[in-house]
Structure formats: C-alpha cells, structure tokens
Design a protein around this motif. Structure first.
Motif, PDB file in Angstrom:
ATOM      1  N   PRO A 110       0.817  -1.226   0.000  1.00 24.53           N
ATOM      2  CA  PRO A 110       0.000   0.000   0.000  1.00 24.53           C
ATOM      3  C   PRO A 110       0.842   1.264   0.000  1.00 24.53           C
ATOM      4  O   PRO A 110       0.477   2.261  -0.655  1.00 24.53           O
ATOM      5  N   GLU A 111       1.969   1.242   0.726  1.00 22.01           N
ATOM      6  CA  GLU A 111       2.837   2.417   0.747  1.00 22.01           C
ATOM      7  C   GLU A 111       3.432   2.682  -0.639  1.00 22.01           C
ATOM      8  O   GLU A 111       3.539   3.840  -1.088  1.00 22.01           O
ATOM      9  N   ASP A 112       3.834   1.588  -1.328  1.00 26.88           N
ATOM     10  CA  ASP A 112       4.382   1.739  -2.682  1.00 26.88           C
ATOM     11  C   ASP A 112       3.334   2.299  -3.641  1.00 26.88           C
ATOM     12  O   ASP A 112       3.641   3.133  -4.502  1.00 26.88           O
ATOM     13  N   LEU A 113       2.101   1.804  -3.504  1.00 26.29           N
ATOM     14  CA  LEU A 113       1.034   2.287  -4.373  1.00 26.29           C
ATOM     15  C   LEU A 113       0.773   3.771  -4.150  1.00 26.29           C
ATOM     16  O   LEU A 113       0.547   4.525  -5.110  1.00 26.29           O
ATOM     17  N   GLU A 114       0.810   4.220  -2.895  1.00 27.26           N
ATOM     18  CA  GLU A 114       0.586   5.635  -2.609  1.00 27.26           C
ATOM     19  C   GLU A 114       1.718   6.482  -3.185  1.00 27.26           C
ATOM     20  O   GLU A 114       1.487   7.568  -3.739  1.00 27.26           O
ATOM     21  N   THR A 115       2.949   5.979  -3.057  1.00 27.86           N
ATOM     22  CA  THR A 115       4.083   6.701  -3.641  1.00 27.86           C
ATOM     23  C   THR A 115       3.935   6.796  -5.159  1.00 27.86           C
ATOM     24  O   THR A 115       4.186   7.852  -5.758  1.00 27.86           O
TER      25      THR A 115
ATOM     26  N   ARG B 244       1.132   6.664  -6.842  1.00 28.79           N
ATOM     27  CA  ARG B 244      -0.004   7.539  -7.138  1.00 28.79           C
ATOM     28  C   ARG B 244       0.432   9.008  -7.122  1.00 28.79           C
ATOM     29  O   ARG B 244       0.087   9.789  -8.016  1.00 28.79           O
ATOM     30  N   ARG B 245       1.206   9.381  -6.089  1.00 31.40           N
ATOM     31  CA  ARG B 245       1.658  10.765  -5.990  1.00 31.40           C
ATOM     32  C   ARG B 245       2.589  11.126  -7.146  1.00 31.40           C
ATOM     33  O   ARG B 245       2.509  12.239  -7.693  1.00 31.40           O
TER      34      ARG B 245
ATOM     35  N   ARG C 237       0.485  11.630 -10.222  1.00 33.65           N
ATOM     36  CA  ARG C 237      -0.270  12.892 -10.164  1.00 33.65           C
ATOM     37  C   ARG C 237       0.635  14.087 -10.462  1.00 33.65           C
ATOM     38  O   ARG C 237       0.205  15.056 -11.102  1.00 33.65           O
TER      39      ARG C 237
ATOM     40  N   PHE D 147      -3.968   1.112 -11.060  1.00 33.77           N
ATOM     41  CA  PHE D 147      -5.082   1.312 -10.137  1.00 33.77           C
ATOM     42  C   PHE D 147      -6.442   0.852 -10.672  1.00 33.77           C
ATOM     43  O   PHE D 147      -7.407   0.791  -9.918  1.00 33.77           O
TER      44      PHE D 147
ATOM     45  N   ALA E  91      -8.108   7.371  -8.307  1.00 35.08           N
ATOM     46  CA  ALA E  91      -6.709   7.410  -7.879  1.00 35.08           C
ATOM     47  C   ALA E  91      -6.004   8.651  -8.408  1.00 35.08           C
ATOM     48  O   ALA E  91      -5.193   9.268  -7.708  1.00 35.08           O
TER      49      ALA E  91
END
Length: 475
Positions: free
Chosen positions: A106-111, A113-114, A117, A143, A162
């Motif tokens: 999940p942390e990798d996915l958030e990184t 995603r940012r 963006r 995503f 996302a």
C-alpha cells in the motif's frame, strides 16, 4: 485475422451501432487504407472515417469502435506500431515496464499515485497529449485492475479516483495565471482550458479501460456497452441530462433540414392538376399533338397545428424536445397553438415565443394551470377541459397532434370527447414515446385512444420524430 478481415468486421460493428455502411463504402475504405498503408494509425483512422462516416453525428461511435478494433497497444503497453518493441512485452526503450499491482505494498502504491499525479499536473499544464496517453495507460494498469473470478477485471472509477485530475485545477490555475488578477477573462479562459484537458485525459483513461476489457473478454462483448446510442437514437424517456443538452442542440438544425426537404418537395411537385383546356389549345400549334402539357398552378396547403402535450414528470423530456421542434417549425404552418396538461389543460403558446431553451419547461410548470388534485396524469379530465375551454382551436384546417404515453392512472379516458375533437380536425395524430410492445399494459390507455385518432405513432427518439414530421409537413 488479417487486417482486411478486421476491416470488414469493423464495418459490421459500425452497422450494429446504427451507422449506415454500404458494401461499396466498405470497398472504398479498404482501397483508401491500401493506398495509405497501415504504418500510420492516425492516417488509417482518418481514411476510414472519411469513407465510412456520412455525418458528424456518427463520429463518436466510430472513434470508440476504431479504438477497440485497431488498438494502438496490446497487453500492458506493447505498441503495435513501434518496431522497437521486443517480444518480451516491455515496449520501446524509455517506456516504463508494467508493474503488477499485487507486487506493490500500500505504501508503494501511494508513492506511485503521488508520482503519477505530479506527472499528470505537468502534462495538463503543457497540454502534452502523448504524455497524457502514457499516464492514462499507467494509471489503468496500476489502479484500474483487480483480480476476478477468471483473469483480471478492469474498473474506470478506480483509475479516475486514484488520479483525481479535477483536484489539480487550483494548482494549475496558480501555475498558468501567475500574478494575474483572478476573476477576469484570463481566469475563465484558463479554467476552460484546464477543464478541456482534464476531460480529454478522462476519455483516454476510459479508452484504455475498454481496450483492456476487450482483451480480457473479447471485442464483441464490450462493444455493446462501450458505444453510446447515436444522438438521434437516444430514447426520450431514458435520456440523461447530458443527452437532453445534446437533444436541445439538435432542434434548430433538425428544423432547418426538414424545411429544406419540404422546399425541395414543393419545387419538384410545383405543377398542379392537368389543365385539359389549355393543353388542347397549345396542341393546335403542333398539329393537334399535345407535345407539352399544361397544369393548373399548385396551391400549397399550410395547415394549422394544435399540439396537446402531456408534461408530467414521466414524459417531460419528450414534451420539452417536441414543443421546441414544433416552435422551430412554426413557419411551415398558418397557425401554431400549443397546450400542456397534467390533470388540467392550459394554453402555453405564449411560452414558446422568443423562448430561452433552458427555462421553457420551468415557466410552464410554474405559471401554467396544469394541476387540479394530486399532480398525476389524468388524460380524461385534461381532454374535457381542453374541449370545454379551447374547442374553437380545432377546425377543418387543423392538424391535431397529441403527445404523451397515455398512462392514465386507471382514470376515465373521456373517449367520446376526444372522438368529437378528432372529427372536427382535418387530421389527428398521437405520438407515443413508449415502445409499441408496452401499449395497453398496466394503466396505459393507448389501445383505446389509438382507435380514436387517425394514427398513433411510436416516437421514442429523434430519428422517429423526424420521420413523422416529414409526413406531417405539407407537400
């Protein structure tokens, strides 16, 4: 399947979507692509569109199906056009290899995603379509997928959520406007530019999701839901707010087309009945042989039109569009009068003069006297009120046009009164926006009213309405 077979299959899909494509046009399309070659996908798209799309109306459906049948990439991003793509599926040099979402925490996915963006903000700022397409592909891969019962499922909403492109508007305005004063023309122009680019990106994401779904499930399974109905095939009773906006845009162009066809018909048939006496007199100059026939002048008949329209909630979109079209065609009739009803009837002709399209129905609902008891459709009482107050509106030159689904909530039909009104009129027609198979079911009084008017016509979309109006207009 070779490319020629794929082209033939593609034209069959166009026909299923409601786009008329003849065999000759299919041959023309194949010849055009043969002359251009298949190396440039945009050129192939343009060639097929030029030979297969007769009207701008067909272009959105054409583009959607073209992207399904001739995708630019396969799998996780291997280009069909790039000769440098290797067989391992890694694409051209510089293309980020696809990463399976299941391999990331999940942390990798958030990184990720940012990071995406940030790239999206830059691409939207620059208007870089190629970068936006790459971001759409990577966003869907990261995503927009989830394991399914068989293979992988793809979801447009997940990818759009996302990326949240619309939340970048404030940052983009700051970048584009700099120190300029807010609230002026520059900000409005910048907002419109940003909105257009965000909408373009969302369409790219949607196209990528459709492509991946087509690979998983097959093109035929996806095309039925991927292609929106053509604008003239959208059913009035199922039209969304976006559809209604587009339908309103079609009113006056449709009226102009109908008026042009009417004028052509009049020119072609401008000669009246044979004038026997003048024909015989003219034949004396040719030894009694009637080389040239003489005709009486044709007197075009311009009827009066009376529209009686149900504007209750269930058919309001149908009533709205039809009243607008009637107003746009008013020059084709000697006199046009419009009446609306729910439980009671009131004349609404005054609302159609110099009307603003957006608030016509709101004014009718607010100012016209249409409700008597509970606000549910009562055709019987509405017909009686019309006959009592406005019977002089229907005469021997009048075409009486009734619009509604004839769903009467099991109330009295006032069939005798309607029969008398139809007898007074030159013609009487009923346009019903429900499918013919539903007539007479439940609280529908369609079968009763159909016996009283000259004809009850199924009118579910713009195409059917146009066909009817062409018949109604004098020739």
């Amino acid at each position: 399947m070779n490319l020629l077979d794929r082209t033939v299959t593609f034209t069959a899909a166009l026909r299923r979507a409601g786009i008329p494509v003849s065999t000759a046009e299919t041959v023309d399309a194949a010849a055009a692509v043969g002359a251009l070659g298949w190396l440039d996908r945009d050129a192939v798209r343009a060639a097929l569109a030029a030979t297969l799309c007769k009207r701008p109306l067909y272009r959105p459906a054409f583009d959607t199906l073209f992207d399904l049948y001739f995708p630019p990439r396969i799998g996780d991003g291997v280009s069909l056009e790039d000769p440098q793509a290797d067989e391992s599926g890694n694409g051209a040099p510089g293309e980020d290899p696809a990463t399976e979402p299941g391999e990331l925490t999940p942390e990798d996915l958030e990184t990720l995603r940012r990071a995406l963006r940030d790239e999206l903000r830059d691409a939207l700022r620059d208007g870089d379509d190629e970068s936006l397409r790459s971001l759409a592909r990577r966003a869907v891969n990261a995503f927009g997928s989830a394991p399914g019962s068989s293979g992988r499922s793809w979801f447009l909403y997940r990818a759009l959520r996302a990326m949240s492109a619309e939340t970048l508007t404030a940052d983009l305005l700051t970048i584009l406007l700099g120190d300029e004063e807010r609230g002026g023309l520059a900000e409005r122009a910048a907002r419109q530019t940003i909105a257009d680019r965000i909408r373009s990106f969302e369409e790219m994401v949607a196209a990528e999701v459709r492509r991946r779904m087509a690979e998983e499930r097959g093109i035929e399974a996806i095309e039925r839901t991927a292609v929106r109905p053509l604008d003239d095939q959208v059913e009035f009773l199922r039209a969304s707010q976006r559809d209604l906006v587009e339908l309103r845009r079609q009113v006056y162009p449709l009226a102009r087309r109908l008026a042009t066809r009417l004028t052509a018909r009049r020119h072609l048939g401008r000669d009246g009945r044979l004038d026997f006496r003048r024909t015989v007199r003219a034949s004396l100059a040719t030894g009694g042989v009637p080389v040239e026939t003489k005709h009486r002048p044709r007197k075009p008949h311009k009827p009066e039109l009376v529209v009686l329209c149900d504007v209750s909630g269930s058919v309001s979109s149908f009533a709205h569009f039809t009243l607008l079209l009637t107003h746009a065609l008013r020059e084709q009739f000697t006199k046009v009068r419009a009446f609306a009803f729910i439980e009671s009837t009131d004349e609404v002709t005054r609302f159609l003069r110099g009307v603003d399209v957006g608030d016509m129905m709101a004014r009718i609902s607010r100012e016209a006297n249409l409700v008597y008891y509970d606000g549910h459709s009562d055709y019987g009482r509405a017909i009686e009120v019309f006959a009592e107050r406005y019977s002089d509106a229907v005469g021997p030159r009048t075409s009486l046009l009734i619009l509604g689904d004839a769903r009467n909530n099991y109330r009295a039909t006032s069939a005798t009164v309607l029969r008398q009104l139809c007898a007074q009129a030159r013609h009487s027609y009923w346009l019903n926006p429900e499918p013919r198979a539903y007539w007479g079911s439940g609280d529908s009084a369609s079968e009763i009213y159909a016996e009283l008017v000259d004809e009850m016509v199924e009118c579910r979309n713009v195409d059917q309405l146009q066909q009817f109006v062409e018949r109604l207009l004098p020739s």
